[in-house]
Motif scaffolding. Structure first.
Motif, mmCIF file in Angstrom:
data_model
loop_
_atom_site.group_PDB
_atom_site.id
_atom_site.type_symbol
_atom_site.label_atom_id
_atom_site.label_comp_id
_atom_site.label_asym_id
_atom_site.label_seq_id
_atom_site.Cartn_x
_atom_site.Cartn_y
_atom_site.Cartn_z
ATOM 1 N N ALA A 144 -39.222 -12.531 17.988
ATOM 2 C CA ALA A 144 -38.108 -13.185 17.163
ATOM 3 C C ALA A 144 -37.037 -13.381 17.621
ATOM 4 O O ALA A 144 -36.046 -14.025 17.027
ATOM 5 N N TYR A 190 -38.894 -13.134 11.748
ATOM 6 C CA TYR A 190 -37.767 -12.056 11.473
ATOM 7 C C TYR A 190 -38.273 -10.818 10.904
ATOM 8 O O TYR A 190 -37.526 -9.532 11.333
ATOM 9 N N LYS A 218 -35.068 -27.079 13.386
ATOM 10 C CA LYS A 218 -35.090 -25.701 13.900
ATOM 11 C C LYS A 218 -34.103 -24.998 14.322
ATOM 12 O O LYS A 218 -33.794 -23.831 13.854
ATOM 13 N N MET A 234 -40.543 -24.408 6.706
ATOM 14 C CA MET A 234 -39.792 -23.793 7.881
ATOM 15 C C MET A 234 -39.348 -22.593 7.602
ATOM 16 O O MET A 234 -39.297 -21.825 8.479
ATOM 17 N N ARG A 235 -38.536 -22.175 6.751
ATOM 18 C CA ARG A 235 -38.054 -21.094 6.184
ATOM 19 C C ARG A 235 -38.922 -19.907 6.253
ATOM 20 O O ARG A 235 -38.933 -18.745 6.759
ATOM 21 N N GLN A 278 -49.451 -21.604 9.327
ATOM 22 C CA GLN A 278 -48.569 -21.791 10.360
ATOM 23 C C GLN A 278 -48.746 -22.434 11.555
ATOM 24 O O GLN A 278 -48.093 -23.276 12.072
ATOM 25 N N GLU A 332 -32.015 -21.512 12.380
ATOM 26 C CA GLU A 332 -31.443 -20.342 13.068
ATOM 27 C C GLU A 332 -30.131 -20.089 12.800
ATOM 28 O O GLU A 332 -29.815 -18.795 12.933
ATOM 29 N N GLN A 373 -40.285 -19.065 9.522
ATOM 30 C CA GLN A 373 -39.270 -18.349 10.376
ATOM 31 C C GLN A 373 -39.029 -16.853 9.989
ATOM 32 O O GLN A 373 -38.907 -16.141 10.812
ATOM 33 N N LEU A 381 -31.252 -18.042 7.313
ATOM 34 C CA LEU A 381 -32.084 -19.217 6.653
ATOM 35 C C LEU A 381 -31.226 -19.952 5.825
ATOM 36 O O LEU A 381 -32.057 -20.814 5.441
#
Length: 351
Positions: free
Chosen positions: A350, A297, A247, A289-290, A106, A251, A293, A312
């Motif tokens: 988050a 979360y 990005k 990216m998911r 990451q 979201e 992220q 997502l």
């Protein structure tokens, strides 16, 4: 030695300083190699300075004739997790090697923007793959990165017997370097491969990390997320440009390939072609990216698993579960319970 002009591909200043320290420990006269003025200039730079990848590669090339071992592999043994700052500490604060590998992947671009890292289960094996962000390929950086991960995995798990297979994009090197690579990784080596990867049995990912304080993990994650956001805001990489566009859409779950291409100022075909030049496609980039992220979360107990799937952009809850298990080896519910049992929460980061 004079300082090169800025490059599109950069490495953290630490790469250069750790190389110099490593050579000094081996008794190599670095002042004679590069001159005291150059070394003093490097030492006076801000610790977070980025340097052109070509500068580090030139130092490695110039040092190699003076070293009995491959310089990149020697650096990999020399560098300890804490030498990489917060990134190293977050791996030390992880619960198992899987979590440590995810954290490294990451935040890897804080160390360099030459490659990105992907960490995932592929069949019965755990794979950490390097994907170039541009046309620049660096065999020395590939060797350094994968060998460092290999040594750190052994150190974090207290398992000196771990053996890994490794693939490299470069051609088979001279027998002496091939033998050194074999000694480092212990498994099967493959050269002239589509990408450079470190591969180990799936059970390696569950090996516990017993080196650090798990409670500091989310504090470190918040710091690193801020640093990543700052880096990506200024990056000229096309991949990072597309990530900046995705990005805010990610979201809200509103990610459309046509819209992304239009905002990037290119056609869909051109976007796909340019991503493929970095070993990616749009689906793979979105997937990565998911993955990043959802780890944020998971630390916010106010976000339900159903909401995560929607936020997502997953069409169904089952597709979200399938993707999450591929990313982490666990269902979303199992992963959240593990984090909550450990007292890990990142509500503040988050949101």
């Amino acid at each position: 030695m004079s300082l090169p002009q800025a490059s599109l591909c950069t490495v953290h200043l630490g790469y250069l300083l750790m190389l110099i320290d490593c050579l000094k420990q081996d008794g190599i006269d670095v002042d004679g190699l590069w001159g005291g003025d150059y070394l003093q200039t490097l030492g006076a730079l801000d610790p977070n300075t980025r340097r052109p990848i070509e500068e580090w590669e030139a130092l490695v090339e110039q040092a190699q004739p003076h070293s009995e071992r491959d310089v990149a592999l020697r650096m990999a043994e020399f560098v300890k997790p804490w030498d990489t700052g917060p990134i190293g500490f977050i791996t030390m604060a992880s619960h198992n090697l899987r979590e440590a590998a995810e954290a490294l992947a990451q935040f890897y671009n804080l160390l360099n923007d030459v490659y990105t890292l992907d960490a995932e289960l592929v069949g019965e094996r755990f794979e950490i793959a390097m994907r170039p962000l541009s046309a620049h390929i660096s065999p020395s950086l590939e060797r350094l990165t994968l060998a460092t991960i290999c040594w750190h995995a052994r150190w974090l798990s207290r398992r000196a017997d771990l053996h890994f297979d490794a693939t490299f994009t470069f051609d088979m090197p001279a027998p002496s370097l091939t033998a050194a690579l074999q000694k480092t990784f212990g498994g099967t080596l493959t050269f002239n491969a589509p990408r450079s990867c470190l591969l180990g049995p799936a059970e390696y990912e569950t090996l516990p990390v017993s080196r650090g304080d798990h409670g500091v993990q989310e504090t470190l994650r918040a710091q690193l997320m801020a640093e990543m956001a700052s880096l990506q805001d200024t990056s000229t990489s096309f991949v990072h440009k597309v990530e900046r566009i995705i990005k805010p859409r990610l979201e809200t779950g509103e990610v459309n390939l046509d819209d992304i291409a239009a905002e990037a100022g290119v056609s869909v075909r051109t976007l796909q072609t340019r991503l493929e030049e970095s070993g990616l496609n749009f689906r793979a980039l979105l997937d990565r990216m998911r993955h990043a992220q959802v780890l944020l979360y998971m630390g916010d107990v106010d976000i339900s698993l159903i909401d995560m799937a929607h936020m997502l952009g997953f069409a169904t809850q089952s597709s979200f579960h399938h993707a999450f298990k591929r990313w982490t080896g666990m269902t979303p519910g199992q992963y959240r319970k593990q984090r909550l049992r450990a007292g890990i929460s990142n509500r503040a980061t988050a949101r």
